[in-house]
Design a protein around this motif. Structure first.
Motif, mmCIF file in Angstrom:
data_model
loop_
_atom_site.group_PDB
_atom_site.id
_atom_site.type_symbol
_atom_site.label_atom_id
_atom_site.label_comp_id
_atom_site.label_asym_id
_atom_site.label_seq_id
_atom_site.Cartn_x
_atom_site.Cartn_y
_atom_site.Cartn_z
ATOM 1 N N LEU A 45 32.519 43.377 46.134
ATOM 2 C CA LEU A 45 32.896 44.614 45.519
ATOM 3 C C LEU A 45 34.517 44.714 46.002
ATOM 4 C CD1 LEU A 45 29.710 46.489 45.957
ATOM 5 C CD2 LEU A 45 30.766 45.741 43.808
ATOM 6 N N GLY A 71 30.594 42.419 40.092
ATOM 7 C CA GLY A 71 29.954 42.424 38.625
ATOM 8 C C GLY A 71 29.464 40.985 38.374
ATOM 9 N N LEU A 87 26.775 39.569 41.004
ATOM 10 C CA LEU A 87 25.477 40.380 40.509
ATOM 11 C C LEU A 87 24.985 39.754 39.354
ATOM 12 C CD1 LEU A 87 23.176 42.770 41.126
ATOM 13 C CD2 LEU A 87 24.765 43.948 39.525
ATOM 14 N N LEU A 88 25.725 39.356 38.443
ATOM 15 C CA LEU A 88 25.217 38.782 37.075
ATOM 16 C C LEU A 88 24.665 37.577 37.318
ATOM 17 C CD1 LEU A 88 25.285 38.755 33.920
ATOM 18 C CD2 LEU A 88 27.526 37.696 34.007
ATOM 19 N N THR A 105 34.970 41.124 42.460
ATOM 20 C CA THR A 105 34.003 40.174 41.631
ATOM 21 C C THR A 105 32.393 40.624 41.887
ATOM 22 O OG1 THR A 105 34.027 38.943 43.888
ATOM 23 C CG2 THR A 105 35.677 38.338 41.933
ATOM 24 N N TYR A 155 27.771 40.861 49.723
ATOM 25 C CA TYR A 155 28.151 41.706 48.527
ATOM 26 C C TYR A 155 29.147 42.795 48.474
ATOM 27 C CZ TYR A 155 27.265 43.722 43.747
ATOM 28 O OH TYR A 155 27.269 44.133 42.319
#
Length: 144
Positions: free
Chosen positions: A98, A104, A107-108, A102, A94
């Motif tokens: 970040l 967000g 996470l979506l 990408t 992750y």
């Protein structure tokens, strides 16, 4: 694709690999069985051939009505175990997501994946499948 070569040639390789795998597994299992029968010093006794080797005599029939709630608990465990197994690689990378920008989106995607499984959990709860002590009337009502 080269001229004269069919699309089915790719499937042929999969079939050959599958047959080879089955053959290797069969040969290895047969080899282990032969080795254990020939070289094993374990004597086959009536106790070894009994249904339970633990020393207890079987009581009653092996055919009985199994409570399906055990099955449901096992399936729910597998669903959430697989969810954790699929989310861990995303979470491990992750910080890289970040840095690239990408985070967000990642996470979506994880939230949509977990939310879909959560909807299934809510559905099972709404049907009463998560309550361990059900009355017989509730169980019979599910069949109709």
């Amino acid at each position: 694709m080269p001229a004269g070569q069919s699309h089915y040639a790719e499937y042929g390789a999969i079939v050959v690999l599958g047959l080879l795998t089955v053959t290797v597994v069969f040969v290895m299992m047969s080899l282990v069985r032969v080795i254990t029968r020939v070289l094993s010093r374990i004597q086959t006794t009536p106790g070894k051939l009994a249904t339970y080797e633990c020393g207890e005599k079987p009581v009653g029939s092996g055919w009985f009505r199994f409570n399906n709630r055990f099955y449901l608990v096992a399936i729910l465990f597998l669903v959430f175990d697989v969810e954790v197994a699929l989310v861990f690689p995303v979470l491990a990378r992750y910080t890289e997501f970040l840095r690239v920008g990408t985070g967000g989106v990642a996470l979506l995607k994880v939230a949509v994946f977990a939310g879909t499984l959560l909807l299934g959990l809510f559905y099972a709860y709404a049907k009463g499948d998560l309550s361990w002590n059900k009355s017989i009337a509730v169980d019979q009502g599910d069949r109709e």
